[in-house]
Design an enzyme around this catalytic site. Structure first.
Site, PDB file in Angstrom:
ATOM      1  N   ARG A 224      12.267   1.849   2.347  1.00 57.99           N
ATOM      2  CA  ARG A 224      12.240   1.118   1.094  1.00 57.99           C
ATOM      3  C   ARG A 224      13.631   0.538   0.801  1.00 57.99           C
ATOM      4  NH1 ARG A 224       7.513   0.752   1.526  1.00 57.99           N
ATOM      5  NH2 ARG A 224       5.904   1.537   0.148  1.00 57.99           N
ATOM      6  N   HIS A 272       8.947  -6.975   6.141  1.00 57.97           N
ATOM      7  CA  HIS A 272       8.104  -5.787   5.867  1.00 57.97           C
ATOM      8  C   HIS A 272       6.917  -5.736   6.845  1.00 57.97           C
ATOM      9  CE1 HIS A 272       6.996  -2.763   2.486  1.00 57.97           C
ATOM     10  NE2 HIS A 272       6.368  -2.423   3.594  1.00 57.97           N
TER      11      HIS A 272
HETATM   12  C1  OXD Z   1       3.983   0.471   2.784  1.00 55.74           C
HETATM   13  C2  OXD Z   1       2.950  -0.144   3.635  1.00 55.74           C
HETATM   14  O1  OXD Z   1       3.719   1.459   2.094  1.00 55.74           O
HETATM   15  O2  OXD Z   1       3.161  -1.320   4.015  1.00 55.74           O
HETATM   16  O3  OXD Z   1       5.111  -0.038   2.785  1.00 55.74           O
HETATM   17  O4  OXD Z   1       1.955   0.515   3.958  1.00 55.74           O
END
Ligand code: OXD
Length: 309
Positions: A224, A272
Site C-alpha cells: 500500500r 497496481h
Molecule cells: C488489493 C487488490 O487489495 O488489488 O490491492 O486485491
C-alpha cells in the site's frame, strides 16, 4: 440461498457470471441503490457502503480482493458487524512472487546501472552482486508475503521476514515486531513491502527505515502507498541511499501526472498490477468457503477487525 454481489468496477458482469457458475443453486443478484433485502452472503469489492447495511439473514461478507483496508471504514459507516472473510491467495501469491523476483534479479544483475550506461552508449562490465551476499527482506508474512519469501529462498537468496507476530518459515530468518525492526532491516539489499494497511504500518517506510539498509538498496512496494513517506523516499533516492524503487501502489491512485515518481530516473511505476484478482479462481474459493460455512465447518481468512486485516 441469496447472494448479493456488490462489485463497483468494470468487472461486475464477469463476477456475476463466475459466481452464478460456482453457485448454481443460489439466487444471485447485483446490488442496486436502495437494496436492503435479505441476503445470506454479500460479495463486495469497491462498491457503495450502502450495500453493506445490516440485512436479514446476513451470515458473512466476502471481500473480493487481497486488502480489506478500504472495506473496514465502509463497514463502520454502514454499522455492519457481520464477519468478513478475505480472499486467500487465489492465484495472487504466484503473481506477487513473479513481480518480486523480477525486481530482485533486476537489482542483483545491476540492470538499472546498465540501463543508465546504455543511455550514454557506455560499454562497461560491472561487478555483479552475488545472491548470497545481498540479503532480501520481506515485510509482511501473510499468505502473499510468505509465498514471496519461500520463492526467493528457493531461488538461493538469503531471506529475512518481518511480521507483527513471530512466524516460522523454513529457510527464512524471521523477526517479529517485538524483536524491533532494526535487526531485520540492517544491511538489506532489497526490501519488499507486503504489509497490511493499518495505523501501525502507516509511513513505516521512512528515512529511518531506509538508513538501515545497504547503500544503493532497492525498495519494492507491493502493498500500500500509505506505508511510504514519499518525501523521505525521494530524498533517499536522490542521495543514492536507495538505488532503485519499484512501486506498484501509491497513496493516491491513479498516480497524478504531476507526481515526481513518474519522471524519477530511479523509480519504476506500475499501475497496481502486481497481483490481479483472478475472478474464476476467486469465485471458486468463495463458493468453497460458503459451502464450509453452511456445513458449520471452520473457514480460514476471517478478518480480525481489531488488527485491521
Ligand atoms: C488489493 C487488490 O487489495 O488489488 O490491492 O486485491
Amino acid at each position: 440461498m441469496d447472494i448479493l454481489l456488490a462489485v463497483g468496477t468494470a468487472q461486475a458482469s464477469q463476477w456475476m457470471n463466475a459466481v452464478v457458475h460456482v453457485l448454481p443453486h443460489a439466487r444471485v443478484r447485483a446490488w442496486t441503490s436502495g437494496d436492503k433485502a435479505h441476503a445470506d452472503y454479500v460479495l463486495f469489492w469497491k462498491c457503495d457502503a450502502a450495500a453493506l447495511v445490516p440485512r436479514d439473514g446476513l451470515k458473512a461478507i466476502f471481500n473480493l480482493g487481497a486488502g480489506v483496508d478500504a472495506l473496514i471504514p465502509l463497514l463502520r459507516t454502514a454499522s455492519c458487524d457481520a464477519p468478513v472473510y478475505r480472499l486467500e491467495d487465489a492465484g495472487m501469491a504466484q503473481q506477487m512472487a513473479d513481480y518480486a523476483r523480477y525486481g530482485v534479479l533486476h537489482h542483483m544483475r545491476r540492470f538499472e546501472d546498465y540501463r543508465r550506461q546504455a543511455a550514454a552508449c557506455e560499454w562497461r562490465a560491472l561487478n555483479a552482486l552475488h545472491r548470497r551476499a545481498m540479503p532480501v527482506g520481506v515485510m509482511g508474512l501473510g499468505r502473499l508475503g510468505e509465498h514471496v519469501a519461500r520463492t526467493l529462498t528457493a531461488d538461493g537468496f538469503i531471506v529475512r521476514g518481518y511480521s507483527r507476530s513471530k512466524k516460522h518459515i523454513e529457510g527464512v530468518e524471521t523477526f517479529a515486531r517485538n524483536d524491533g525492526i532494526d535487526r531485520f532491516l540492517d544491511g538489506l539489499h532489497v526490501l519488499i513491502d507486503l504489509l497490511p494497511a493499518t495505523e501501525d504500518t502507516r509511513n513505516i517506510l521512512n528515512m529511518r527505515t531506509f538508513a538501515r539498509l545497504a547503500d544503493g538498496a532497492c525498495l519494492i512496494n507491493l502493498a500500500r502507498g500509505m506505508h511510504v513517506n514519499e518525501d523521505d523516499l525521494l530524498e533517499a533516492l536522490d542521495t543514492g541511499k536507495l538505488g532503485f524503487a519499484m512501486l506498484d501502489v501509491f497513496a493516491h491512485e491513479p498516480l497524478l501526472t504531476a507526481h515526481p515518481f513518474w519522471r524519477h530516473p530511479r523509480v519504476m511505476v506500475t499501475p497496481h498490477i502486481s497481483a490481479a484478482t483472478l475472478i474464476d479462481e476467486s469465485a471458486r474459493q468463495v463458493a468453497e468457503k460458503i459451502a464450509a460455512l453452511e456445513e458449520g465447518r471452520t473457514v480460514t481468512g476471517l478478518v480480525d477487525m481489531q488488527r485491521g486485516y
